[in-house]
Design a protein around this motif. Structure first.
Motif, PDB file in Angstrom:
ATOM      1  N   THR A 106      -6.280  -4.618   1.420  1.00 58.09           N
ATOM      2  CA  THR A 106      -7.826  -4.843   1.010  1.00 58.09           C
ATOM      3  C   THR A 106      -7.541  -5.495  -0.297  1.00 58.09           C
ATOM      4  OG1 THR A 106      -8.107  -2.666  -0.017  1.00 58.09           O
ATOM      5  CG2 THR A 106      -8.581  -2.748   2.492  1.00 58.09           C
ATOM      6  N   ALA A 107      -8.760  -5.885  -0.603  1.00 62.52           N
ATOM      7  CA  ALA A 107      -8.910  -6.389  -2.084  1.00 62.52           C
ATOM      8  C   ALA A 107      -8.629  -5.414  -3.242  1.00 62.52           C
ATOM      9  CB  ALA A 107     -10.049  -7.392  -2.303  1.00 62.52           C
ATOM     10  N   ALA A 108      -9.163  -4.448  -2.940  1.00 57.65           N
ATOM     11  CA  ALA A 108      -9.152  -3.404  -3.943  1.00 57.65           C
ATOM     12  C   ALA A 108      -7.624  -2.817  -3.854  1.00 57.65           C
ATOM     13  CB  ALA A 108      -9.743  -2.029  -3.665  1.00 57.65           C
ATOM     14  N   GLU A 109      -6.831  -2.771  -2.694  1.00 54.51           N
ATOM     15  CA  GLU A 109      -5.569  -2.301  -2.738  1.00 54.51           C
ATOM     16  C   GLU A 109      -4.583  -3.326  -3.499  1.00 54.51           C
ATOM     17  OE1 GLU A 109      -5.622   0.383   1.410  1.00 54.51           O
ATOM     18  OE2 GLU A 109      -5.463  -1.963   1.424  1.00 54.51           O
ATOM     19  N   VAL A 110      -4.932  -4.747  -3.262  1.00 57.24           N
ATOM     20  CA  VAL A 110      -4.234  -5.852  -3.843  1.00 57.24           C
ATOM     21  C   VAL A 110      -4.428  -5.575  -5.541  1.00 57.24           C
ATOM     22  CG1 VAL A 110      -4.264  -8.257  -4.609  1.00 57.24           C
ATOM     23  CG2 VAL A 110      -4.095  -7.349  -2.130  1.00 57.24           C
ATOM     24  N   ASP A 111      -5.604  -5.166  -5.903  1.00 56.17           N
ATOM     25  CA  ASP A 111      -5.978  -4.808  -7.418  1.00 56.17           C
ATOM     26  C   ASP A 111      -4.956  -3.931  -7.868  1.00 56.17           C
ATOM     27  OD1 ASP A 111      -7.596  -6.905  -7.650  1.00 56.17           O
ATOM     28  OD2 ASP A 111      -9.423  -5.755  -7.598  1.00 56.17           O
ATOM     29  N   HIS A 112      -4.819  -2.765  -6.976  1.00 60.07           N
ATOM     30  CA  HIS A 112      -4.208  -1.749  -7.473  1.00 60.07           C
ATOM     31  C   HIS A 112      -2.763  -2.159  -7.442  1.00 60.07           C
ATOM     32  CE1 HIS A 112      -2.253   2.527  -7.725  1.00 60.07           C
ATOM     33  NE2 HIS A 112      -1.823   2.257  -6.804  1.00 60.07           N
TER      34      HIS A 112
ATOM     35  N   THR B  68       0.819  -1.237   0.017  1.00 56.79           N
ATOM     36  CA  THR B  68      -0.082  -0.088  -0.057  1.00 56.79           C
ATOM     37  C   THR B  68       0.775   1.139   0.083  1.00 56.79           C
ATOM     38  OG1 THR B  68      -0.049   0.011   2.368  1.00 56.79           O
ATOM     39  CG2 THR B  68      -1.750  -1.140   1.191  1.00 56.79           C
ATOM     40  N   ASP B  69       2.009   1.126   0.408  1.00 53.13           N
ATOM     41  CA  ASP B  69       2.823   2.514   0.609  1.00 53.13           C
ATOM     42  C   ASP B  69       3.132   2.704  -1.042  1.00 53.13           C
ATOM     43  OD1 ASP B  69       4.650   4.238   2.387  1.00 53.13           O
ATOM     44  OD2 ASP B  69       5.840   3.687   0.399  1.00 53.13           O
ATOM     45  N   PRO B  70       2.701   4.210  -1.298  1.00 51.21           N
ATOM     46  CA  PRO B  70       3.141   4.517  -2.841  1.00 51.21           C
ATOM     47  C   PRO B  70       4.494   4.370  -3.246  1.00 51.21           C
ATOM     48  CG  PRO B  70       1.679   5.974  -1.791  1.00 51.21           C
ATOM     49  CD  PRO B  70       2.245   4.954  -0.668  1.00 51.21           C
ATOM     50  N   GLU B  71       5.599   4.655  -2.331  1.00 47.95           N
ATOM     51  CA  GLU B  71       6.877   4.774  -2.624  1.00 47.95           C
ATOM     52  C   GLU B  71       7.467   3.450  -2.655  1.00 47.95           C
ATOM     53  OE1 GLU B  71       8.683   8.898  -1.115  1.00 47.95           O
ATOM     54  OE2 GLU B  71       8.625   7.682   0.236  1.00 47.95           O
ATOM     55  N   ALA B  72       6.987   2.316  -1.825  1.00 54.47           N
ATOM     56  CA  ALA B  72       7.320   1.004  -1.750  1.00 54.47           C
ATOM     57  C   ALA B  72       6.826   0.336  -3.184  1.00 54.47           C
ATOM     58  CB  ALA B  72       6.650   0.129  -0.440  1.00 54.47           C
ATOM     59  N   ILE B  73       5.711   0.588  -3.636  1.00 57.59           N
ATOM     60  CA  ILE B  73       5.090   0.088  -4.724  1.00 57.59           C
ATOM     61  C   ILE B  73       5.909   0.569  -6.021  1.00 57.59           C
ATOM     62  CG2 ILE B  73       3.035   0.125  -6.296  1.00 57.59           C
ATOM     63  CD1 ILE B  73       1.331   0.414  -3.762  1.00 57.59           C
ATOM     64  N   GLU B  74       6.181   1.766  -5.807  1.00 59.14           N
ATOM     65  CA  GLU B  74       7.008   2.316  -6.850  1.00 59.14           C
ATOM     66  C   GLU B  74       8.236   1.942  -7.226  1.00 59.14           C
ATOM     67  OE1 GLU B  74       8.647   4.140 -10.409  1.00 59.14           O
ATOM     68  OE2 GLU B  74       6.474   3.744  -9.891  1.00 59.14           O
ATOM     69  N   ALA B  75       9.217   1.773  -6.075  1.00 60.06           N
ATOM     70  CA  ALA B  75      10.386   1.065  -5.870  1.00 60.06           C
ATOM     71  C   ALA B  75      10.186  -0.678  -6.417  1.00 60.06           C
ATOM     72  CB  ALA B  75      10.727   0.807  -4.564  1.00 60.06           C
ATOM     73  N   GLN B  76       9.106  -1.208  -6.167  1.00 62.46           N
ATOM     74  CA  GLN B  76       9.038  -2.503  -6.729  1.00 62.46           C
ATOM     75  C   GLN B  76       8.850  -2.519  -8.002  1.00 62.46           C
ATOM     76  OE1 GLN B  76       6.538  -5.386  -4.062  1.00 62.46           O
ATOM     77  NE2 GLN B  76       6.384  -3.295  -3.032  1.00 62.46           N
ATOM     78  N   ALA B  77       7.975  -1.631  -8.562  1.00 56.25           N
ATOM     79  CA  ALA B  77       7.859  -1.320 -10.120  1.00 56.25           C
ATOM     80  C   ALA B  77       9.054  -1.275 -11.035  1.00 56.25           C
ATOM     81  CB  ALA B  77       6.705  -0.163 -10.491  1.00 56.25           C
TER      82      ALA B  77
END
Length: 416
Positions: free
Chosen positions: A156-162, A112-121
């Protein structure tokens, strides 16, 4: 009818040092392991680097670690093996590997952390670009069973989808060619776990194909029914059919990406027959992309603190000796390639009625699971169809389904 031959491979676990071997990667050791795998007649491997070694800081991806991964893919090419690369590890064999920038004082929720998601991306983009020109590359997967990280990263499921949508897009940016797969994987809670945030729909509708990991210890399947039971021997087939029901595309391929014979759930004496039956029964499913065994080599007992079953999952033992299951697997793969099975169209479908909160009816011990296995034991090869599609004539026709059966709460048959 489908007469195409599925792909057969293995999840590569290095014999010396397990995945800790990435700390001091030795190409000669890897070359030896890969030669053993290729000698079984397998055509691909799935490989895993460790997230903390690839990305020790949120804004640092180590070139040396990426180069190691590319080198391993090249060594696989020398052995005649194609490769799927998993990006974020993440979870492997009961251990979770997090970079320090996600932990302790720096804790970030990886989903859920935007910066963590971007790092993985960014890690996935980097891996894709580094591997894109390798002719033996099958594709890039987000990571191994990322839903194992949910316990420490509420979502949440919605956050997983994102999260999945963002990372799948990034992986495709790194691998723009259509002939490369971009996928994701989840362990069985996605299919059987009531209210689990990783959903069957996400598994079956995101990415280029659906991956399933039908393990005999999930839901205590092998202990509940017995290691030689139809429920165990048809588990990979069932998982494939369950996955097909959730797909929007009736012809979406399904990959049995992990299955294996863990002791004591499958005693060593039963493991060869289990392997033969698992491959043959899965091959009876249309649109099966392939089966990838877990795993290539046993975990060495010199390494501490693994669950007992993790020490016994290899086709080769920790000394590099092929186990009886390796011969059974190799012989069955050769048989299926020599005389490809025409997977019969499943004209009868058992209707699955459940919600996110009652998903466990489709898992071992659940009423739906037992009804499907009863039909299979009676000689029927049932498909699975979701209740909301059970009277959709166009959809049923696209799947070749002519009859739907409702096992509960009221027996009923609908003929298309």
């Amino acid at each position: 009818m489908s007469a195409s031959t599925p792909r057969f491979g293995v999840n590569y676990t290095p014999r010396r040092g397990w995945f800790h071997s990435w700390h001091d990667f030795d190409p000669e050791h890897a070359r030896e392991d890969l030669a053993q795998i290729a000698a079984l007649g397998l055509d691909h491997i799935r490989v895993f680097h460790l997230w903390p070694l690839l990305q020790p800081n949120r804004t640092l991806i180590r070139t040396t670690a990426v180069d190691q991964l590319v080198h391993l893919v090249d060594l696989a090419a020398e052995a005649g093996l194609e490769v799927l690369v998993d990006g974020v590890q993440g979870h492997l064999s009961s251990f979770d590997f997090y970079p320090e920038w996600t932990r302790s004082w720096h804790h970030r929720n990886v989903f859920t952390d935007p910066e963590a998601i971007e790092a993985q991306a960014q890690l996935l983009r980097t891996l894709g670009r580094a591997l894109a020109d390798r002719p033996n590359l099958l594709g890039l997967q987000l990571g191994n069973e990322l839903n194992n990280l949910v316990e420490h990263n509420p979502v949440t499921a919605a956050e997983v989808d994102h999260y999945l949508d963002t990372l799948l897009t990034a992986a495709r940016e790194g691998l723009p060619a259509a002939d490369h797969l971009v996928t994701h994987s989840a362990y069985d809670a996605a299919w059987y776990g009531d209210d689990h945030p990783f959903t069957p729909e996400a598994s079956a509708r995101k990415g280029d194909l659906t991956t399933v990991h039908p393990w005999v210890f999930s839901g205590d399947c092998a202990r509940r029914y017995g290691p030689r039971s139809p429920q165990v021997l048809h588990l990979a087939e069932y998982g494939t059919e369950l996955a097909k029901a959730y797909a929007a595309d009736p012809a979406r391929p399904v990959w049995v990406q992990e299955t294996g014979a863990p002791e004591p759930h499958i005693p060593a004496a039963d493991a060869p027959d289990f392997a033969r039956a698992t491959l043959r029964n899965a091959a009876d499913c249309t649109d099966l992309w392939g089966v990838t065994w877990w795993s290539s080599h046993d975990v060495d007992r010199a390494l501490a603190d693994y669950p007992e079953l993790e020490y016994t999952l290899g086709l080769f033992d920790a000394t590099g000796r092929a186990k009886p299951i390796a011969k059974a697997l190799a012989d069955t793969v050769a048989e299926l390639r020599t005389a490809p099975r025409s997977a019969p169209t499943r004209e009868t479908a058992l209707v699955l009625e459940c919600t996110a909160a009652t998903r466990s009816v489709s898992g071992p011990g659940g009423a739906y699971f037992e009804a499907w296995m009863h039909m299979r034991g009676e000689g029927v090869r049932p498909a699975v169809v979701l209740a909301e599609r059970a009277e959709d004539g166009d959809y049923l026709t696209a799947r070749g389904i002519k009859e739907t059966v409702r096992p509960y709460p009221f027996p009923a048959v609908f003929t298309s």
